[in-house]
Scaffold this motif. Structure first.
Motif, short mmCIF file in Angstrom:
data_model
loop_
_atom_site.label_atom_id
_atom_site.label_comp_id
_atom_site.label_asym_id
_atom_site.label_seq_id
_atom_site.Cartn_x
_atom_site.Cartn_y
_atom_site.Cartn_z
N ARG A 274 -30.29 51.41 -27.44
CA ARG A 274 -31.61 52.00 -27.67
C ARG A 274 -32.41 51.23 -28.71
N GLY A 275 -31.71 50.65 -29.67
CA GLY A 275 -32.39 49.90 -30.73
C GLY A 275 -32.64 48.44 -30.39
N VAL A 276 -32.29 48.02 -29.17
CA VAL A 276 -32.50 46.65 -28.68
C VAL A 276 -31.69 45.64 -29.49
N TYR A 277 -30.50 46.04 -29.92
CA TYR A 277 -29.59 45.12 -30.62
C TYR A 277 -28.50 44.68 -29.63
N PHE A 278 -28.88 43.79 -28.72
CA PHE A 278 -27.98 43.46 -27.62
C PHE A 278 -26.79 42.60 -28.05
N GLU A 279 -26.95 41.86 -29.13
CA GLU A 279 -25.80 41.12 -29.63
C GLU A 279 -24.72 42.09 -30.10
N ARG A 280 -25.15 43.15 -30.78
CA ARG A 280 -24.21 44.18 -31.23
C ARG A 280 -23.65 44.95 -30.03
N LYS A 306 -33.94 52.77 -17.98
CA LYS A 306 -34.90 53.76 -18.49
C LYS A 306 -35.70 53.22 -19.68
N LEU A 307 -35.04 52.46 -20.55
CA LEU A 307 -35.69 52.03 -21.79
C LEU A 307 -36.21 50.59 -21.77
N HIS A 308 -35.49 49.70 -21.09
CA HIS A 308 -35.80 48.27 -21.24
C HIS A 308 -35.87 47.53 -19.90
N ASN A 309 -36.27 48.20 -18.86
CA ASN A 309 -36.19 47.58 -17.54
C ASN A 309 -36.98 46.29 -17.43
N ASN A 310 -38.09 46.20 -18.15
CA ASN A 310 -38.94 45.00 -18.06
C ASN A 310 -38.71 44.02 -19.21
N LEU A 311 -37.68 44.27 -20.00
CA LEU A 311 -37.42 43.41 -21.16
C LEU A 311 -37.03 42.00 -20.72
N TYR A 312 -37.84 41.03 -21.12
CA TYR A 312 -37.59 39.61 -20.81
C TYR A 312 -37.43 39.36 -19.31
N ARG A 313 -38.02 40.21 -18.48
CA ARG A 313 -37.83 40.08 -17.03
C ARG A 313 -38.32 38.74 -16.51
N ASN A 314 -39.46 38.28 -17.02
CA ASN A 314 -40.05 37.04 -16.50
C ASN A 314 -39.91 35.86 -17.46
N LEU A 315 -39.06 36.04 -18.47
CA LEU A 315 -38.89 34.97 -19.47
C LEU A 315 -37.59 34.22 -19.22
N LYS A 316 -37.69 32.90 -19.14
CA LYS A 316 -36.50 32.07 -18.99
C LYS A 316 -36.13 31.48 -20.34
N ALA A 317 -34.88 31.08 -20.47
CA ALA A 317 -34.41 30.53 -21.74
C ALA A 317 -35.23 29.32 -22.16
N SER A 318 -35.63 28.52 -21.19
CA SER A 318 -36.40 27.31 -21.50
C SER A 318 -37.80 27.63 -22.00
N GLU A 319 -38.25 28.87 -21.74
CA GLU A 319 -39.60 29.26 -22.14
C GLU A 319 -39.62 30.00 -23.48
N ALA A 320 -38.45 30.27 -24.03
CA ALA A 320 -38.38 30.98 -25.31
C ALA A 320 -39.03 30.15 -26.41
N ARG A 321 -39.80 30.81 -27.25
CA ARG A 321 -40.56 30.10 -28.28
C ARG A 321 -39.73 29.78 -29.51
N GLN A 325 -35.45 34.12 -30.32
CA GLN A 325 -35.81 34.69 -29.02
C GLN A 325 -34.83 34.24 -27.94
N ARG A 326 -34.43 32.96 -28.00
CA ARG A 326 -33.45 32.45 -27.03
C ARG A 326 -32.12 33.20 -27.17
N LYS A 327 -31.75 33.47 -28.42
CA LYS A 327 -30.50 34.16 -28.67
C LYS A 327 -30.54 35.59 -28.14
N ARG A 328 -31.67 36.27 -28.39
CA ARG A 328 -31.81 37.64 -27.89
C ARG A 328 -31.77 37.66 -26.36
N LEU A 329 -32.45 36.71 -25.75
CA LEU A 329 -32.47 36.63 -24.29
C LEU A 329 -31.06 36.41 -23.73
N LYS A 330 -30.30 35.59 -24.42
CA LYS A 330 -28.92 35.30 -24.01
C LYS A 330 -28.09 36.58 -23.94
#
Length: 342
Positions: A274-280, A306-321, A325-330
């Motif tokens: 829920r807190g978007v701490y995906f590494e944890r 329910k909470l994050h369905n669109n999170l990074y949906r259209n973002l690729k690792a190569s596009e991370a700024r 951000q790349r780490k979170r996407l991973k």
């Protein structure tokens, strides 16, 4: 301590390091008592590690190192059912199947009846499917098994009575848990009571001060302490602070001062999700895997959608700024792959 078996009387009770009734001399060999088995079962259940418990039980059963001999595993499962630990019983059944040491029909039917008695119909359906796959229900429909199990399978004793061996082990387990509670110093209960009060009142600064005071006084927090703290932080949406508490939990576990149940792991996992701490999130999942704990992927997948369905949906690792951000996407992608999110 040196033991000379030839000098022992039959059915002797040995005193091992001040703990009585852990090992018995029975039928010419040293075997574990009900009390010793209760300590093992309780310890592994607390950390949710049924896989290692199953391995140990199979070894003990193979060596006939308990009073139960070749019936040890089925007796332990029946005891778990008797105490209402149905999930643990089912996990043990699964482990026995995986180890090519499947239980008989009687044990499966005991669990099936307990599921229906507790209105746990989904679990009962899954168990019936498992029984059918194992070839335990030839030419019998699910309806026949459920409605006529006693007359058809002649297992009335199993469905209604508890064997003396199961009862003895269950009593030993209950006593072990009571003794364990008595060993917790009263000061811990006082601290826990204060922390619980502050958490319910959403006075988390005071709860944290009390928690830190426990640490300063070298008083080991219990699982109950952590449950109260997690509840307090969760109700206030303080997910970042939960990551700090998770660090404390890991350090205490690594030092051997703390064992936590599957409930704590699940609560942490949901809050990190829920807190978007995906590494944890992935870290907790790995911990649960290491301890052989079941994870409800459907629950976490539903929560993610329910909470994050669109999170990074259209973002690729190569596009991370940024690297962050790349780490979170991973880790988001790792979770989606694990949970089966499209």
């Amino acid at each position: 301590m040196q033991i000379l078996p030839e000098l022992l009387q039959n059915d002797s009770v040995l005193k091992i390091e001040g703990k009585q009734e852990l090992v018995l001399y029975w039928n010419g060999k040293l075997v574990l008592s009900n009390r010793a088995l209760a300590k093992l079962i309780n310890g592994y259940k607390k950390v949710g590690d049924t896989c290692k418990l199953s391995e140990l039980l199979l070894k003990i059963q193979k060596e006939l190192c308990s009073l139960r001999g070749s019936d040890l595993c089925s007796d332990v499962i029946d005891t778990c059912i008797h105490l209402g630990w149905l999930e643990t019983a089912h996990d043990l059944l699964d482990d026995m199947d995986a180890a090519v040491a499947p239980m008989g029909l009687t044990t499966f039917m005991s669990l099936l009846e307990a599921y229906y008695r507790g209105n746990m119909f989904q679990e009962a359906k899954a168990l019936l499917k498992q029984m059918r796959k194992a070839g335990l229900l030839p030419n019998l429909s699910d309806e026949m098994v459920v409605s006529k199990c006693q007359p058809i399978l002649d297992i009335s004793a199993t469905c209604t009575n508890v064997s003396s061996s199961t009862s003895d082990l269950a009593n030993a387990l209950v006593q072990e848990m009571r003794d364990e509670q008595k060993e917790i110093p009263s000061v811990v209960y006082q601290f826990n009571s204060s922390i619980n009060f502050f958490c319910k009142a959403k006075m988390m600064d005071d709860a944290l001060k009390t928690y830190r005071r426990m640490q300063e006084m070298k008083i080991q927090p219990t699982e109950q302490t952590l449950t109260y703290m997690l509840y307090g932080y969760s109700t206030m949406g303080m997910f970042r602070t939960i990551t700090i508490l998770w660090g404390d939990i890991k350090r205490n576990m690594e030092s051997g001062n703390l064992m936590v149940s599957r409930d704590i792991y699940e609560y942490l996992l949901l809050n990190f999700l829920r807190g978007v701490y995906f590494e944890r999130v992935m870290e907790v999942i790995d911990f649960m895997k290491e301890h052989g704990m079941y994870t409800d992927k459907c629950l976490y997948r539903s929560e993610f959608v329910k909470l994050h369905n669109n999170l990074y949906r259209n973002l690729k690792a190569s596009e991370a700024r940024t690297e962050a951000q790349r780490k979170r996407l991973k880790y988001v992608e790792a979770f989606k792959k694990w949970a089966g999110v499209d």
